[in-house]
Design a protein around this motif. Structure first.
Motif, PDB file in Angstrom:
ATOM      1  N   TRP A 168     -60.235  24.474  31.121  1.00 13.16           N
ATOM      2  CA  TRP A 168     -61.373  25.389  31.144  1.00 13.16           C
ATOM      3  C   TRP A 168     -62.075  25.397  29.795  1.00 13.16           C
ATOM      4  CZ3 TRP A 168     -62.814  27.415  35.686  1.00 13.16           C
ATOM      5  CH2 TRP A 168     -61.891  27.318  36.740  1.00 13.16           C
ATOM      6  N   TYR A 169     -63.402  25.618  29.838  1.00  9.31           N
ATOM      7  CA  TYR A 169     -64.143  25.813  28.601  1.00  9.31           C
ATOM      8  C   TYR A 169     -63.552  26.993  27.830  1.00  9.31           C
ATOM      9  CZ  TYR A 169     -67.779  22.639  30.258  1.00  9.31           C
ATOM     10  OH  TYR A 169     -68.459  21.541  30.694  1.00  9.31           O
ATOM     11  N   HIS A 170     -63.624  26.910  26.516  1.00  6.98           N
ATOM     12  CA  HIS A 170     -63.162  27.995  25.644  1.00  6.98           C
ATOM     13  C   HIS A 170     -61.669  28.279  25.829  1.00  6.98           C
ATOM     14  CE1 HIS A 170     -67.425  28.398  25.131  1.00  6.98           C
ATOM     15  NE2 HIS A 170     -67.612  28.888  26.338  1.00  6.98           N
ATOM     16  N   ASN A 171     -60.904  27.241  26.203  1.00  6.69           N
ATOM     17  CA  ASN A 171     -59.468  27.483  26.391  1.00  6.69           C
ATOM     18  C   ASN A 171     -58.808  27.956  25.104  1.00  6.69           C
ATOM     19  OD1 ASN A 171     -57.851  25.107  25.061  1.00  6.69           O
ATOM     20  ND2 ASN A 171     -59.655  24.165  25.969  1.00  6.69           N
ATOM     21  N   ASN A 172     -59.361  27.554  23.953  1.00 10.07           N
ATOM     22  CA  ASN A 172     -58.786  28.025  22.679  1.00 10.07           C
ATOM     23  C   ASN A 172     -58.890  29.543  22.552  1.00 10.07           C
ATOM     24  OD1 ASN A 172     -61.669  27.633  22.421  1.00 10.07           O
ATOM     25  ND2 ASN A 172     -61.427  28.029  20.240  1.00 10.07           N
ATOM     26  N   LEU A 173     -59.964  30.111  23.096  1.00 13.28           N
ATOM     27  CA  LEU A 173     -60.133  31.562  23.023  1.00 13.28           C
ATOM     28  C   LEU A 173     -59.202  32.275  24.001  1.00 13.28           C
ATOM     29  CD1 LEU A 173     -64.014  31.802  22.638  1.00 13.28           C
ATOM     30  CD2 LEU A 173     -62.243  31.741  20.869  1.00 13.28           C
ATOM     31  N   ILE A 174     -58.875  31.621  25.113  1.00 12.77           N
ATOM     32  CA  ILE A 174     -57.884  32.185  26.027  1.00 12.77           C
ATOM     33  C   ILE A 174     -56.538  32.282  25.310  1.00 12.77           C
ATOM     34  CG2 ILE A 174     -56.590  31.772  28.158  1.00 12.77           C
ATOM     35  CD1 ILE A 174     -59.118  30.521  29.340  1.00 12.77           C
ATOM     36  N   TYR A 175     -56.167  31.212  24.620  1.00  7.43           N
ATOM     37  CA  TYR A 175     -54.928  31.240  23.840  1.00  7.43           C
ATOM     38  C   TYR A 175     -54.978  32.363  22.804  1.00  7.43           C
ATOM     39  CZ  TYR A 175     -52.725  26.882  25.436  1.00  7.43           C
ATOM     40  OH  TYR A 175     -52.083  25.925  26.160  1.00  7.43           O
ATOM     41  N   ARG A 176     -56.085  32.445  22.083  1.00  3.93           N
ATOM     42  CA  ARG A 176     -56.196  33.441  21.016  1.00  3.93           C
ATOM     43  C   ARG A 176     -56.116  34.867  21.567  1.00  3.93           C
ATOM     44  NH1 ARG A 176     -58.529  31.458  16.028  1.00  3.93           N
ATOM     45  NH2 ARG A 176     -58.877  29.213  16.155  1.00  3.93           N
ATOM     46  N   ALA A 177     -56.663  35.082  22.755  1.00  6.91           N
ATOM     47  CA  ALA A 177     -56.602  36.421  23.358  1.00  6.91           C
ATOM     48  C   ALA A 177     -55.154  36.834  23.593  1.00  6.91           C
ATOM     49  CB  ALA A 177     -57.398  36.448  24.662  1.00  6.91           C
ATOM     50  N   GLY A 178     -54.335  35.894  24.065  1.00  6.63           N
ATOM     51  CA  GLY A 178     -52.915  36.184  24.238  1.00  6.63           C
ATOM     52  C   GLY A 178     -52.198  36.354  22.914  1.00  6.63           C
ATOM     53  N   ILE A 179     -52.560  35.525  21.945  1.00  2.06           N
ATOM     54  CA  ILE A 179     -51.909  35.593  20.631  1.00  2.06           C
ATOM     55  C   ILE A 179     -52.207  36.931  19.942  1.00  2.06           C
ATOM     56  CG2 ILE A 179     -51.909  34.572  18.316  1.00  2.06           C
ATOM     57  CD1 ILE A 179     -52.332  31.833  19.739  1.00  2.06           C
ATOM     58  N   GLY A 227     -49.009  26.918  31.148  1.00  2.00           N
ATOM     59  CA  GLY A 227     -49.023  25.510  31.511  1.00  2.00           C
ATOM     60  C   GLY A 227     -50.296  24.851  31.023  1.00  2.00           C
ATOM     61  N   ALA A 228     -50.463  23.592  31.420  1.00  2.00           N
ATOM     62  CA  ALA A 228     -51.618  22.819  30.942  1.00  2.00           C
ATOM     63  C   ALA A 228     -52.920  23.255  31.594  1.00  2.00           C
ATOM     64  CB  ALA A 228     -51.377  21.337  31.201  1.00  2.00           C
ATOM     65  N   GLY A 229     -52.863  24.061  32.634  1.00  2.00           N
ATOM     66  CA  GLY A 229     -54.067  24.418  33.385  1.00  2.00           C
ATOM     67  C   GLY A 229     -55.154  25.071  32.554  1.00  2.00           C
ATOM     68  N   ILE A 230     -54.753  25.913  31.570  1.00  2.00           N
ATOM     69  CA  ILE A 230     -55.742  26.608  30.740  1.00  2.00           C
ATOM     70  C   ILE A 230     -56.614  25.602  29.994  1.00  2.00           C
ATOM     71  CG2 ILE A 230     -55.942  27.969  28.615  1.00  2.00           C
ATOM     72  CD1 ILE A 230     -53.848  29.827  29.677  1.00  2.00           C
ATOM     73  N   ASN A 231     -56.044  24.474  29.625  1.00  2.00           N
ATOM     74  CA  ASN A 231     -56.799  23.475  28.865  1.00  2.00           C
ATOM     75  C   ASN A 231     -57.907  22.816  29.680  1.00  2.00           C
ATOM     76  OD1 ASN A 231     -55.157  23.951  26.688  1.00  2.00           O
ATOM     77  ND2 ASN A 231     -53.751  22.288  27.161  1.00  2.00           N
ATOM     78  N   GLY A 276     -39.747  35.460  21.409  1.00  2.00           N
ATOM     79  CA  GLY A 276     -41.158  35.835  21.426  1.00  2.00           C
ATOM     80  C   GLY A 276     -42.040  34.639  21.203  1.00  2.00           C
ATOM     81  N   GLY A 277     -43.348  34.863  21.119  1.00  2.00           N
ATOM     82  CA  GLY A 277     -44.288  33.813  20.762  1.00  2.00           C
ATOM     83  C   GLY A 277     -45.076  33.239  21.923  1.00  2.00           C
ATOM     84  N   MET A 278     -45.994  32.317  21.580  1.00  2.00           N
ATOM     85  CA  MET A 278     -46.799  31.594  22.565  1.00  2.00           C
ATOM     86  C   MET A 278     -46.153  30.235  22.804  1.00  2.00           C
ATOM     87  SD  MET A 278     -49.587  31.153  24.441  1.00  2.00           S
ATOM     88  CE  MET A 278     -51.007  32.154  23.975  1.00  2.00           C
ATOM     89  N   ASN A 279     -45.779  29.990  24.016  1.00  2.00           N
ATOM     90  CA  ASN A 279     -45.058  28.753  24.344  1.00  2.00           C
ATOM     91  C   ASN A 279     -45.715  28.024  25.503  1.00  2.00           C
ATOM     92  OD1 ASN A 279     -42.429  28.858  22.622  1.00  2.00           O
ATOM     93  ND2 ASN A 279     -42.750  30.927  23.380  1.00  2.00           N
ATOM     94  N   HIS A 280     -45.577  26.690  25.502  1.00  2.00           N
ATOM     95  CA  HIS A 280     -46.308  25.854  26.442  1.00  2.00           C
ATOM     96  C   HIS A 280     -45.332  24.935  27.168  1.00  2.00           C
ATOM     97  CE1 HIS A 280     -49.774  23.454  27.795  1.00  2.00           C
ATOM     98  NE2 HIS A 280     -48.996  22.405  27.609  1.00  2.00           N
TER      99      HIS A 280
END
Length: 268
Positions: A239-250, A233-237, A264-268
């Protein structure tokens, strides 16, 4: 704990790399990682005096054989597992922007000769030496020097040590593969990134839960060839470094072949 998703996914990927890449070598995962990630690309190591750090991708025009090719500073290098020769994948960005068009694709073909090749993912069984490379773990603000398999190559700037993106990733995630260095001793080692016990400090999720989850994820991805999906969801956005949170999952998605797959994939 809110904002700690990155730590969770780093620990999941630690297990995926250890059990399903290094130990089990799941064919679907290995083939996907070779074909759709930059894992086989060679990286120059920088001599820091007593240890090394990761530098840039090795540029093709640093090799005498390719020093005059078009856009050589933006063509990168793999090793052909069968011959041991250097090859330049057509997927490199230099082939998109060079004068001759029509070569920019994902085929396992050398861009200069059109010869088919099989990219070497790791230097573990093809190394000239093992170099101690320094990695920084920002969660606990710690540095670790870990062994990475390397090759010594001649370049237009003299002898250089190179390794693969894959080998650096293994070391970054704390998967020792019996190499020396400051690696985690087990999944219970909470002082070394990125173990299940390490993530528990940040997330509050029990290490055993993460171990179970990571195995279920990887087994599902293997059985279905990539039908594992992350929905956020939008909650990750917030937080600081939210792009790195996404990348960790990716990273977990890529290493189990789940990107570009239905289901599969990263979905929002």
């Amino acid at each position: 704990h809110a904002g700690s998703d990155g730590a969770f996914w780093m620990a999941v990927t630690h297990l995926i790399l250890k059990e399903f890449h290094h130990e089990k070598k799941v064919p679907y995962f290995i083939d996907y990682t070779k074909r759709y990630t930059d894992s086989p690309y060679l990286v120059e190591l920088k001599d820091e005096g007593g240890y090394y750090s990761a530098g840039r991708l090795l540029r093709a025009n640093k090799l005498e054989k390719y020093k005059d090719i078009d856009k050589g500073d933006w063509k990168f290098v793999n090793i052909d597992e069968k011959t041991g020769d250097f090859v330049i994948p057509k997927g490199s960005s230099g082939y998109r922007w060079q004068d001759e068009q029509g070569k920019w694709n994902m085929k396992f073909e050398d861009g200069e000769t059109n010869t088919a090749y099989d990219p070497l993912l790791t230097l573990l069984d093809h190394k000239d030496d093992v170099a101690q490379v320094e990695f920084t773990e920002f969660g606990l603000d710690k540095k670790a020097k870990r062994g990475v398999p390397v090759k010594r190559i001649k370049t237009t700037e003299g002898e250089k040590l190179v390794t693969t993106v894959y080998d650096l990733t293994m070391a970054q995630y704390g998967v020792s593969r019996d190499l020396e260095g400051d690696y985690p001793s087990s999944y219970e080692d909470k002082d070394q990134a990125y173990t299940p016990a390490w993530q528990e400090i940040f997330t509050g999720i029990d290490a055993k839960t993460v171990i179970s989850y990571a195995r279920e994820w990887a087994n599902t991805a293997e059985a279905t060839e990539g039908k594992c999906m992350i929905i956020v969801g939008a909650g990750i956005n917030h937080w600081y470094h939210n792009n790195l949170i996404y990348r960790a999952g990716i990273m977990a998605l890529m290493l189990t072949g789940c990107v570009g797959k239905n289901g599969g994939g990263m979905n929002h």
